[in-house]
Scaffold this active site. Structure first.
Site, PDB file in Angstrom:
ATOM      1  CE  LYS A 103       1.161  -9.090   4.704  1.00 17.23           C
ATOM      2  NZ  LYS A 103       0.999  -9.982   3.571  1.00 17.23           N
TER       3      LYS A 103
ATOM      4  CE  LYS B  43      -3.938  -8.333   3.675  1.00 16.24           C
ATOM      5  NZ  LYS B  43      -3.533  -9.597   3.089  1.00 16.24           N
TER       6      LYS B  43
ATOM      7  CD  GLU C 224       0.820 -12.748  -8.134  1.00 16.82           C
ATOM      8  OE1 GLU C 224       1.392 -13.242  -7.139  1.00 16.82           O
ATOM      9  OE2 GLU C 224       1.369 -12.647  -9.230  1.00 16.82           O
TER      10      GLU C 224
HETATM   11  C1  LIG Z   1       3.012  -9.708  -7.146  1.00 14.02           C
HETATM   12  C2  LIG Z   1       2.772  -9.689  -5.670  1.00 14.02           C
HETATM   13  C3  LIG Z   1       1.634 -10.256  -5.154  1.00 14.02           C
HETATM   14  C4  LIG Z   1       1.373 -10.196  -3.791  1.00 14.02           C
HETATM   15  N1  LIG Z   1       0.165 -10.661  -3.322  1.00 14.02           N
HETATM   16  C5  LIG Z   1      -0.143 -10.474  -2.010  1.00 14.02           C
HETATM   17  C6  LIG Z   1      -1.424 -10.822  -1.511  1.00 14.02           C
HETATM   18  O1  LIG Z   1      -2.286 -11.345  -2.219  1.00 14.02           O
HETATM   19  N2  LIG Z   1      -1.705 -10.546  -0.198  1.00 14.02           N
HETATM   20  C7  LIG Z   1      -0.788  -9.971   0.637  1.00 14.02           C
HETATM   21  O2  LIG Z   1      -1.093  -9.738   1.809  1.00 14.02           O
HETATM   22  N3  LIG Z   1       0.462  -9.651   0.187  1.00 14.02           N
HETATM   23  C8  LIG Z   1       0.796  -9.877  -1.103  1.00 14.02           C
HETATM   24  N4  LIG Z   1       2.046  -9.519  -1.569  1.00 14.02           N
HETATM   25  C9  LIG Z   1       3.024  -8.929  -0.630  1.00 14.02           C
HETATM   26  C10 LIG Z   1       4.289  -9.775  -0.476  1.00 14.02           C
HETATM   27  O3  LIG Z   1       4.037 -10.858   0.372  1.00 14.02           O
HETATM   28  C11 LIG Z   1       5.394  -8.863   0.065  1.00 14.02           C
HETATM   29  O4  LIG Z   1       5.640  -7.850  -0.878  1.00 14.02           O
HETATM   30  C12 LIG Z   1       6.686  -9.630   0.331  1.00 14.02           C
HETATM   31  O5  LIG Z   1       6.512 -10.550   1.371  1.00 14.02           O
HETATM   32  C13 LIG Z   1       7.840  -8.691   0.686  1.00 14.02           C
HETATM   33  O6  LIG Z   1       7.517  -7.932   1.830  1.00 14.02           O
HETATM   34  P1  LIG Z   1       7.463  -6.340   1.816  1.00 14.02           P
HETATM   35  O7  LIG Z   1       6.635  -5.909   0.633  1.00 14.02           O
HETATM   36  O8  LIG Z   1       6.770  -6.003   3.118  1.00 14.02           O
HETATM   37  O9  LIG Z   1       8.840  -5.834   1.738  1.00 14.02           O
HETATM   38  C14 LIG Z   1       2.319  -9.604  -2.920  1.00 14.02           C
HETATM   39  C15 LIG Z   1       3.487  -9.042  -3.466  1.00 14.02           C
HETATM   40  C16 LIG Z   1       3.688  -9.052  -4.816  1.00 14.02           C
HETATM   41  C17 LIG Z   1       4.928  -8.373  -5.352  1.00 14.02           C
END
Ligand SMILES: Cc1cc2nc3c(=O)[nH]c(=O)nc-3n(C[C@H](O)[C@H](O)[C@H](O)COP(=O)(O)O)c2cc1C
Length: 218
Positions: free
Chosen positions: A14, A74, A165
């Site tokens: 983050k 970010k 995303e």
């Molecule tokens: C397709 C996708 C889109 C995501 N979009 C965002 C986003 O726009 N901003 C963000 O801070 N995290 C984003 N994430 C992170 C997810 O919130 C995170 O992967 C999920 O909560 C699982 O946590 P971890 O990756 O820390 O294990 C995204 C994850 C994926 C897979």
């Protein structure tokens, strides 16, 4: 290497340390994986816009304004940001282009193999173009698969990353004139190294229990 350990250690970063850059030879591997990712019938329906300069990241951050502004820092603080784009059309010329490229790469030791691949790829292309009419969705699935590869690879390489995303696809399409070139923006991955103060780094992982996820057939 224990892949479960890697999967547990990687996390959605983050806050990046804006002072640290991914070494060139490490990013070269990420670039290689973008190219090598598998896709349905080897359709490779993608393009990648990559920024590692202040100016490039500033342009990408135009897609993280307004309701998406939580993602802006970010993009600006990461070492490298990749904008994943999907093709908007899979026409016959593109199918032929893929076939000729495979031929050039030596995929058809027998002449009939080329005809067979053309037929099989044409079948799937038509399934999505004509019957299911979901070509865009199909191509974007391939892009997400590529994103998954990069997220795991980043973990293996000791690089922090966050998939994003939450971007304004319309703004990014205009910024990079993507639609005219036959592409649409899909999502980004920001890569670099975590800032010491990233609140998300030390939170425990949360996933649904395996008992809820798996059905083993007997
Ligand atoms: C397709 C996708 C889109 C995501 N979009 C965002 C986003 O726009 N901003 C963000 O801070 N995290 C984003 N994430 C992170 C997810 O919130 C995170 O992967 C999920 O909560 C699982 O946590 P971890 O990756 O820390 O294990 C995204 C994850 C994926 C897979």
């Amino acid at each position: 290497m224990n892949l479960i350990e890697v999967a547990k250690k990687r996390y959605a970063t983050k806050k990046f340390d804006s002072g640290r850059s991914i070494p060139q030879e490490v990013f070269k591997q990420i670039k290689g994986l973008l190219q090598l990712s598998p896709s349905s019938v080897n359709s490779q329906p993608w393009h990648f816009i990559i920024a590692d300069s202040e100016a490039g990241k500033k342009r990408l951050s135009r897609g993280t304004q307004g309701v998406y502004s939580a993602n802006e820092a970010k993009v600006l603080d990461a070492s490298h940001v990749i904008l994943f784009c999907a093709k908007t059309d899979m026409d016959d010329d593109y199918l032929q282009h893929l076939l000729e490229n495979e031929d050039k790469d030596g995929r058809f030791p027998k002449p009939e193999s080329k005809e067979m691949v053309k037929k099989v790829r044409g079948f799937y292309a038509d399934l999505h173009r004509k019957e299911l009419q979901d070509t865009q969705c199909w191509m974007e699935k391939q892009v997400y698969l590529n994103m998954g590869t990069i997220l795991l690879a980043a973990g293996v390489l000791g690089v922090d990353a966050v998939p994003i995303e939450g971007v304004d696809v319309k703004v990014l399409n205009e910024e990079f004139d993507l639609i005219r070139q036959g592409y649409t923006a899909v999502a980004m991955i920001a890569l670099g190294y975590r800032d010491e103060g990233d609140f998300n780094a030390d939170l425990p992982k949360s996933r649904l229990p395996q008992a809820e996820l798996f059905t083993f057939l007997k």
